[in-house]
Scaffold this motif. Structure first.
Motif, PDB file in Angstrom:
ATOM      1  N   LYS A  47       1.176  -1.236   0.040  1.00 50.45           N
ATOM      2  CA  LYS A  47       0.171  -0.114   0.205  1.00 50.45           C
ATOM      3  C   LYS A  47       0.782   1.540   0.132  1.00 50.45           C
ATOM      4  O   LYS A  47       0.510   2.353  -0.245  1.00 50.45           O
ATOM      5  CB  LYS A  47      -0.855   0.433   1.291  1.00 50.45           C
ATOM      6  N   GLN A  48       1.816   1.191   0.555  1.00 51.02           N
ATOM      7  CA  GLN A  48       2.287   2.244   0.918  1.00 51.02           C
ATOM      8  C   GLN A  48       3.254   2.559  -0.868  1.00 51.02           C
ATOM      9  O   GLN A  48       3.342   4.017  -0.913  1.00 51.02           O
ATOM     10  CB  GLN A  48       3.874   2.050   1.837  1.00 51.02           C
ATOM     11  N   TYR A  51       0.983   4.837  -2.005  1.00 49.43           N
ATOM     12  CA  TYR A  51       0.209   6.229  -1.291  1.00 49.43           C
ATOM     13  C   TYR A  51       1.642   7.076  -1.675  1.00 49.43           C
ATOM     14  O   TYR A  51       1.573   7.879  -1.704  1.00 49.43           O
ATOM     15  CB  TYR A  51       0.234   6.027   0.191  1.00 49.43           C
ATOM     16  N   PRO A  55      -2.610  10.351  -4.162  1.00 47.88           N
ATOM     17  CA  PRO A  55      -2.740  10.556  -2.678  1.00 47.88           C
ATOM     18  C   PRO A  55      -4.313   9.669  -2.163  1.00 47.88           C
ATOM     19  O   PRO A  55      -4.733   9.726  -1.126  1.00 47.88           O
ATOM     20  CB  PRO A  55      -3.107  11.531  -2.187  1.00 47.88           C
ATOM     21  N   SER A  56      -4.993   9.007  -3.096  1.00 48.84           N
ATOM     22  CA  SER A  56      -6.259   8.463  -2.826  1.00 48.84           C
ATOM     23  C   SER A  56      -6.178   7.843  -4.383  1.00 48.84           C
ATOM     24  O   SER A  56      -5.974   7.665  -4.662  1.00 48.84           O
ATOM     25  CB  SER A  56      -7.198   9.519  -2.874  1.00 48.84           C
TER      26      SER A  56
END
Length: 188
Positions: A47-48, A51, A55-56
């Protein structure tokens, strides 16, 4: 011997995997069920990593739209010299996408995503050719005397897009004729 891959190659591969996974999951599940966790799993990244670049999930959808991964057709408005016929032809093309299996669900999901991320709305408008192609054709209509010189080109495009979205939200497929009637009225 173990070869070490450079960062940019890995980053490009990861980026493509993320965008591909996002488009695939978006088409299969819609926006409401789309999660960063699901995208990461499908793409084989953490997930990092997602991101770090976006941002979304809305920003991811916006980029997929901008790259033609969700609406792969370039929706150019023809210029035959007949403004009403040209806009009606474009409208039929757009509505054939919306009325196609999964097309309405795709548009409704994009509208949902746009409520959370304004960039999605901007990219949706661009993907459908409203700002570039439709507005350009309307300006040509002004130049050719088919619209008044003070015709609000951007607002006309927004009104037509809004009518398409409202029809999709109401799940009223096959009503291209009523939208063409709106176009004839707007240009009368």
């Amino acid at each position: 011997m173990n070869e070490h891959r450079s960062g940019p190659v890995r980053s490009t591969a990861a980026r493509e995997a993320i965008l591909d996974a996002t488009a695939r999951l978006f088409h299969n599940q819609g926006y409401d069920r789309l999660t960063i966790e699901g995208i990461a799993k499908e793409a084989g990244v953490g997930k990092q990593t997602i991101y770090r670049w976006w941002p979304s999930r809305g920003a991811l959808i916006g980029e997929c739209l901008a790259e033609g991964r969700l609406i792969p057709v370039d929706l150019v408005v023809p210029d035959t010299g007949d403004l009403v016929a040209d806009v009606a032809a474009w409208l039929r093309t757009v509505m054939s996408l919306v009325d196609a299996p999964e097309g309405g669900a795709l548009l409704r999901s994009l509208v949902s995503a746009a409520t959370e991320d304004a960039g999605v709305g901007t990219h949706l408008t661009e993907s459908l050719g409203v700002e570039e192609h439709l507005s350009e054709r309307l300006r040509a209509g002004i130049r050719d005397g088919q619209l008044p010189a003070d015709a609000p080109v951007d607002q006309i495009g927004a009104a037509i897009l809004g009518a398409i979205i409202v029809q999709s939200l109401g799940r009223r497929s096959g009503e291209t004729g009523s939208l063409e009637q709106l176009v004839r009225f707007l240009f009368a």
